[in-house]
Write a protein that holds these residues in place. Structure first.
Motif, PDB file in Angstrom:
ATOM      1  N   GLU A 123       0.836  -1.197   0.000  1.00  0.00           N
ATOM      2  CA  GLU A 123       0.000   0.000   0.000  1.00  0.00           C
ATOM      3  C   GLU A 123       0.876   1.255   0.000  1.00  0.00           C
ATOM      4  OE1 GLU A 123      -2.787   0.023   3.165  1.00  0.00           O
ATOM      5  OE2 GLU A 123      -3.691  -1.897   2.620  1.00  0.00           O
ATOM      6  N   PRO A 124       0.397   2.330  -0.619  1.00  0.00           N
ATOM      7  CA  PRO A 124       1.169   3.581  -0.625  1.00  0.00           C
ATOM      8  C   PRO A 124       1.397   4.101   0.793  1.00  0.00           C
ATOM      9  CG  PRO A 124      -0.588   3.651  -2.265  1.00  0.00           C
ATOM     10  CD  PRO A 124      -0.830   2.430  -1.438  1.00  0.00           C
ATOM     11  N   ILE A 125       2.611   4.564   1.052  1.00  0.00           N
ATOM     12  CA  ILE A 125       2.970   5.169   2.331  1.00  0.00           C
ATOM     13  C   ILE A 125       2.953   6.685   2.154  1.00  0.00           C
ATOM     14  CG2 ILE A 125       4.753   5.398   4.102  1.00  0.00           C
ATOM     15  CD1 ILE A 125       5.822   2.668   3.187  1.00  0.00           C
ATOM     16  N   GLU A 126       2.037   7.351   2.848  1.00  0.00           N
ATOM     17  CA  GLU A 126       1.957   8.803   2.770  1.00  0.00           C
ATOM     18  C   GLU A 126       3.038   9.404   3.657  1.00  0.00           C
ATOM     19  OE1 GLU A 126       0.164  10.522   0.813  1.00  0.00           O
ATOM     20  OE2 GLU A 126      -1.184   8.970   0.035  1.00  0.00           O
ATOM     21  N   PRO A 127       3.929  10.225   3.104  1.00  0.00           N
ATOM     22  CA  PRO A 127       5.029  10.764   3.905  1.00  0.00           C
ATOM     23  C   PRO A 127       4.562  11.588   5.100  1.00  0.00           C
ATOM     24  CG  PRO A 127       4.911  11.832   1.756  1.00  0.00           C
ATOM     25  CD  PRO A 127       3.999  10.657   1.706  1.00  0.00           C
ATOM     26  N   SER A 128       3.456  12.312   4.963  1.00  0.00           N
ATOM     27  CA  SER A 128       2.978  13.140   6.070  1.00  0.00           C
ATOM     28  C   SER A 128       2.530  12.287   7.249  1.00  0.00           C
ATOM     29  CB  SER A 128       1.829  14.038   5.603  1.00  0.00           C
ATOM     30  OG  SER A 128       0.758  13.255   5.091  1.00  0.00           O
ATOM     31  N   GLU A 129       1.930  11.128   6.958  1.00  0.00           N
ATOM     32  CA  GLU A 129       1.476  10.250   8.031  1.00  0.00           C
ATOM     33  C   GLU A 129       2.646   9.510   8.666  1.00  0.00           C
ATOM     34  OE1 GLU A 129      -1.472   7.675   6.437  1.00  0.00           O
ATOM     35  OE2 GLU A 129      -2.812   9.313   5.821  1.00  0.00           O
ATOM     36  N   ALA A 130       3.594   9.074   7.848  1.00  0.00           N
ATOM     37  CA  ALA A 130       4.728   8.298   8.362  1.00  0.00           C
ATOM     38  C   ALA A 130       5.675   9.149   9.188  1.00  0.00           C
ATOM     39  CB  ALA A 130       5.484   7.655   7.202  1.00  0.00           C
ATOM     40  N   THR A 131       5.642  10.463   8.994  1.00  0.00           N
ATOM     41  CA  THR A 131       6.604  11.336   9.686  1.00  0.00           C
ATOM     42  C   THR A 131       5.910  12.350  10.587  1.00  0.00           C
ATOM     43  OG1 THR A 131       6.625  12.942   7.857  1.00  0.00           O
ATOM     44  CG2 THR A 131       8.195  11.122   7.740  1.00  0.00           C
ATOM     45  N   SER A 132       4.659  12.071  10.984  1.00  0.00           N
ATOM     46  CA  SER A 132       3.895  13.051  11.766  1.00  0.00           C
ATOM     47  C   SER A 132       4.537  13.357  13.116  1.00  0.00           C
ATOM     48  CB  SER A 132       2.461  12.543  11.983  1.00  0.00           C
ATOM     49  OG  SER A 132       2.471  11.287  12.653  1.00  0.00           O
ATOM     50  N   ALA A 133       5.318  12.411  13.664  1.00  0.00           N
ATOM     51  CA  ALA A 133       5.936  12.618  14.980  1.00  0.00           C
ATOM     52  C   ALA A 133       7.321  13.251  14.880  1.00  0.00           C
ATOM     53  CB  ALA A 133       6.040  11.287  15.720  1.00  0.00           C
ATOM     54  N   ALA A 134       7.766  13.561  13.652  1.00  0.00           N
ATOM     55  CA  ALA A 134       9.129  14.084  13.466  1.00  0.00           C
ATOM     56  C   ALA A 134       9.173  15.592  13.610  1.00  0.00           C
ATOM     57  CB  ALA A 134       9.650  13.674  12.094  1.00  0.00           C
ATOM     58  N   GLY A 135      10.368  16.092  13.847  1.00  0.00           N
ATOM     59  CA  GLY A 135      10.574  17.524  13.964  1.00  0.00           C
ATOM     60  C   GLY A 135      11.079  18.127  12.672  1.00  0.00           C
ATOM     61  N   ASP A 136      12.400  18.137  12.497  1.00  0.00           N
ATOM     62  CA  ASP A 136      12.976  18.774  11.323  1.00  0.00           C
ATOM     63  C   ASP A 136      12.986  17.838  10.118  1.00  0.00           C
ATOM     64  OD1 ASP A 136      14.986  16.955  11.851  1.00  0.00           O
ATOM     65  OD2 ASP A 136      16.425  18.441  12.558  1.00  0.00           O
ATOM     66  N   GLY A 137      13.482  18.369   8.984  1.00  0.00           N
ATOM     67  CA  GLY A 137      13.480  17.593   7.751  1.00  0.00           C
ATOM     68  C   GLY A 137      14.329  16.353   7.819  1.00  0.00           C
ATOM     69  N   ARG A 138      15.470  16.436   8.480  1.00  0.00           N
ATOM     70  CA  ARG A 138      16.351  15.276   8.589  1.00  0.00           C
ATOM     71  C   ARG A 138      15.660  14.153   9.348  1.00  0.00           C
ATOM     72  NH1 ARG A 138      22.364  16.207  10.709  1.00  0.00           N
ATOM     73  NH2 ARG A 138      22.328  17.392   8.752  1.00  0.00           N
ATOM     74  N   GLU A 139      14.952  14.489  10.414  1.00  0.00           N
ATOM     75  CA  GLU A 139      14.241  13.471  11.186  1.00  0.00           C
ATOM     76  C   GLU A 139      13.102  12.862  10.385  1.00  0.00           C
ATOM     77  OE1 GLU A 139      13.245  11.184  14.699  1.00  0.00           O
ATOM     78  OE2 GLU A 139      15.045  12.129  13.870  1.00  0.00           O
ATOM     79  N   ARG A 140      12.412  13.681   9.602  1.00  0.00           N
ATOM     80  CA  ARG A 140      11.333  13.151   8.759  1.00  0.00           C
ATOM     81  C   ARG A 140      11.879  12.154   7.749  1.00  0.00           C
ATOM     82  NH1 ARG A 140       9.556  18.572   8.907  1.00  0.00           N
ATOM     83  NH2 ARG A 140      10.346  18.992   6.811  1.00  0.00           N
ATOM     84  N   ARG A 141      13.002  12.496   7.132  1.00  0.00           N
ATOM     85  CA  ARG A 141      13.593  11.581   6.159  1.00  0.00           C
ATOM     86  C   ARG A 141      14.037  10.277   6.819  1.00  0.00           C
ATOM     87  NH1 ARG A 141      15.596  16.601   4.370  1.00  0.00           N
ATOM     88  NH2 ARG A 141      17.620  16.313   5.387  1.00  0.00           N
ATOM     89  N   ARG A 142      14.581  10.385   8.018  1.00  0.00           N
ATOM     90  CA  ARG A 142      15.037   9.183   8.726  1.00  0.00           C
ATOM     91  C   ARG A 142      13.863   8.268   9.069  1.00  0.00           C
ATOM     92  NH1 ARG A 142      15.488   7.104  13.670  1.00  0.00           N
ATOM     93  NH2 ARG A 142      14.408   8.874  14.621  1.00  0.00           N
ATOM     94  N   LEU A 143      12.788   8.841   9.578  1.00  0.00           N
ATOM     95  CA  LEU A 143      11.619   8.038   9.933  1.00  0.00           C
ATOM     96  C   LEU A 143      10.979   7.402   8.703  1.00  0.00           C
ATOM     97  CD1 LEU A 143       9.844  10.180  12.689  1.00  0.00           C
ATOM     98  CD2 LEU A 143      11.139   8.056  12.977  1.00  0.00           C
ATOM     99  N   LEU A 144      10.885   8.175   7.620  1.00  0.00           N
ATOM    100  CA  LEU A 144      10.284   7.627   6.405  1.00  0.00           C
ATOM    101  C   LEU A 144      11.153   6.522   5.828  1.00  0.00           C
ATOM    102  CD1 LEU A 144       8.032   7.634   4.367  1.00  0.00           C
ATOM    103  CD2 LEU A 144       9.185   9.509   3.153  1.00  0.00           C
ATOM    104  N   SER A 145      12.471   6.698   5.830  1.00  0.00           N
ATOM    105  CA  SER A 145      13.369   5.649   5.332  1.00  0.00           C
ATOM    106  C   SER A 145      13.210   4.373   6.142  1.00  0.00           C
ATOM    107  CB  SER A 145      14.826   6.133   5.377  1.00  0.00           C
ATOM    108  OG  SER A 145      15.060   7.152   4.433  1.00  0.00           O
ATOM    109  N   GLN A 146      13.093   4.505   7.457  1.00  0.00           N
ATOM    110  CA  GLN A 146      12.893   3.338   8.318  1.00  0.00           C
ATOM    111  C   GLN A 146      11.588   2.633   7.981  1.00  0.00           C
ATOM    112  OE1 GLN A 146      13.173   4.769  12.354  1.00  0.00           O
ATOM    113  NE2 GLN A 146      15.406   4.612  12.409  1.00  0.00           N
TER     114      GLN A 146
END
Length: 221
Positions: free
Chosen positions: A169-192
């Protein structure tokens, strides 16, 4: 464009007749709008077999070797590929990919960066997560089983082995990274998240492939 669909249909025929490809979750390949297709990478067969079963036209990042010489360069461009330097951050390739997603196209990106081997997904690079978080495009993970056996590195001709494509199923980046702060953290969470889904889908694809094997095949092998 005609060359793309000709090659796509050849990939479809080869998949159906030679590799007897089984596709699970094919409806996700019809996801509209900008989307990033993120398959496990085990063989040079991955792109043509996935493209063959995708109803949408795919654009893809490809290694520089595919663009050496005028003939290779024209053909690669005709089938929707554009070059990327894999040994360093290629800003030109990222900008091209971002522009394609901005036009609503579907982009194929191998998150592992290069071909791997075996049943464990390798480390996921940040390029896929970067494009998803910047553009908002969902990431569609894909598990691929059987292509490594059908055409391992160094093989000159593919063997008639069964292949399973397991589309998640498609992974929406906004949902997968909703708990993240900055851009680097969002990318890390989404990659995981993408890596975990790729691993799950890969394991399911291997299980499905084993279930398709004739009785006694494992003992005989």
């Amino acid at each position: 464009m005609r060359i793309y669909w000709l090659c796509r249909n050849l990939g479809l025929l080869a998949g159906l007749l030679y590799f007897r490809v089984r596709v699970r979750g094919k409806e996700h390949l019809r996801t509209p709008g900008p989307a990033i297709l993120a398959p496990v990478h085990r063989s040079n067969l991955d792109v043509p077999l996935i493209a063959g079963h995708c109803p949408r036209r795919l654009r893809s990042l490809a290694k520089q070797a595919m663009f050496r010489g005028p003939v290779s360069r024209r053909f690669s461009a005709a089938i929707g590929a554009f070059p990327v330097q894999r040994d360093h951050l290629d800003r030109v390739a990222l900008e091209t990919a971002q522009a394609l997603l901005g036009r609503g196209e579907m982009l194929l990106v191998f998150p592992e960066g290069t071909r791997g081997s075996g049943s464990a997904v390798g480390e996921v690079q940040n390029g896929c997560a970067y494009l998803a978080t910047v553009t908002g495009a969902p990431v569609i993970p894909v598990g691929v089983a059987g292509t490594e056996q059908a055409m391992p590195p160094g093989a000159k001709f593919p063997r008639p082995r069964r292949v399973v494509l397991n589309v998640g199923e498609p992974i929406e980046p906004s949902e997968a990274t909703s708990a993240a702060g900055d851009g680097r953290e969002r990318r890390r969470l989404l990659s995981q998240r993408v890596q975990a889904e790729m691993q799950r889908l890969l394991e399911e694809a291997h299980d499905a492939l084993a279930a398709l094997a004739p009785r006694g095949a494992h003992r005989a092998g």
